[in-house]
Design a protein around this motif. Structure first.
Motif, short mmCIF file in Angstrom:
data_model
loop_
_atom_site.label_atom_id
_atom_site.label_comp_id
_atom_site.label_asym_id
_atom_site.label_seq_id
_atom_site.Cartn_x
_atom_site.Cartn_y
_atom_site.Cartn_z
N TRP A 194 -2.94 -1.17 14.40
CA TRP A 194 -3.50 -1.32 13.05
C TRP A 194 -4.69 -0.37 12.80
O TRP A 194 -4.79 0.21 11.73
CB TRP A 194 -3.92 -2.76 12.76
N SER A 195 -5.57 -0.20 13.77
CA SER A 195 -6.74 0.66 13.55
C SER A 195 -6.31 2.10 13.26
O SER A 195 -6.90 2.76 12.40
CB SER A 195 -7.71 0.61 14.73
N CYS A 226 0.86 -1.18 0.00
CA CYS A 226 0.00 0.00 0.00
C CYS A 226 0.90 1.23 0.00
O CYS A 226 1.70 1.41 0.92
CB CYS A 226 -0.89 -0.02 1.25
N GLN A 275 0.83 11.33 4.63
CA GLN A 275 0.51 10.18 5.47
C GLN A 275 1.71 9.78 6.33
O GLN A 275 1.53 9.39 7.49
CB GLN A 275 0.07 9.00 4.60
N ASP A 278 -4.85 2.08 9.69
CA ASP A 278 -5.95 2.00 8.73
C ASP A 278 -6.68 3.33 8.62
O ASP A 278 -7.07 3.73 7.52
CB ASP A 278 -6.92 0.89 9.12
N ALA A 279 -6.84 4.04 9.71
CA ALA A 279 -7.51 5.35 9.67
C ALA A 279 -6.72 6.34 8.81
O ALA A 279 -7.31 7.19 8.15
CB ALA A 279 -7.68 5.89 11.08
N ILE A 280 -5.41 6.21 8.78
CA ILE A 280 -4.56 7.10 7.99
C ILE A 280 -4.47 6.63 6.54
O ILE A 280 -4.62 7.42 5.61
CB ILE A 280 -3.14 7.19 8.61
N LEU A 281 -4.23 5.34 6.34
CA LEU A 281 -3.97 4.82 4.99
C LEU A 281 -5.21 4.30 4.27
O LEU A 281 -5.17 4.10 3.06
CB LEU A 281 -2.93 3.69 5.05
N ARG A 282 -6.28 3.99 5.01
CA ARG A 282 -7.47 3.37 4.42
C ARG A 282 -7.10 2.09 3.68
O ARG A 282 -7.49 1.85 2.55
CB ARG A 282 -8.18 4.33 3.46
N CYS A 283 -6.31 1.25 4.37
CA CYS A 283 -5.79 0.03 3.77
C CYS A 283 -6.64 -1.20 4.09
O CYS A 283 -6.35 -2.29 3.61
CB CYS A 283 -4.34 -0.20 4.20
N GLY A 284 -7.66 -1.03 4.90
CA GLY A 284 -8.53 -2.16 5.22
C GLY A 284 -8.01 -2.99 6.38
O GLY A 284 -7.00 -2.67 6.99
#
Length: 86
Positions: free
Chosen positions: A60-61, A26, A32, A64-70
């Motif tokens: 991880w959460s 990603c 970011q 994910d909030a920063i990268l929107r990687c799931g």
């Protein structure tokens, strides 16, 4: 942090726990990486996070909030790092 951005590409990489091959990648933007510095603390001499950093499940959460990687894959180990831009 030095104001001069290095000529690199950052990425969140997921490697298989079974065979250590890269399974997912990603891209990470400059903006970011500045946000991720608050979640994954870089070494004091690595302001631009050029070294490789493990991404623990506990953060991880926030990642994910920063990268929107799931959601993370439990079969992968995740690392954040940089390589030279082409």
């Amino acid at each position: 942090m030095s104001k001069e951005e290095p000529k690199v590409v950052w990425a969140l990489e997921g490697y298989s726990k079974a065979d250590e091959f890269l399974r997912t990648e990603c891209p990470i933007s400059r903006e970011q990486i500045l946000q991720l510095r608050e979640v994954i603390k870089p070494d004091a001499d690595d302001a631009w996070m050029l070294h490789c950093y493990p991404v623990p499940v506990e953060v991880w959460s926030a990642v994910d909030a920063i990268l929107r990687c799931g959601p993370s894959d439990p079969e992968l180990d995740y690392l954040m790092g940089a390589h030279a831009a082409e």
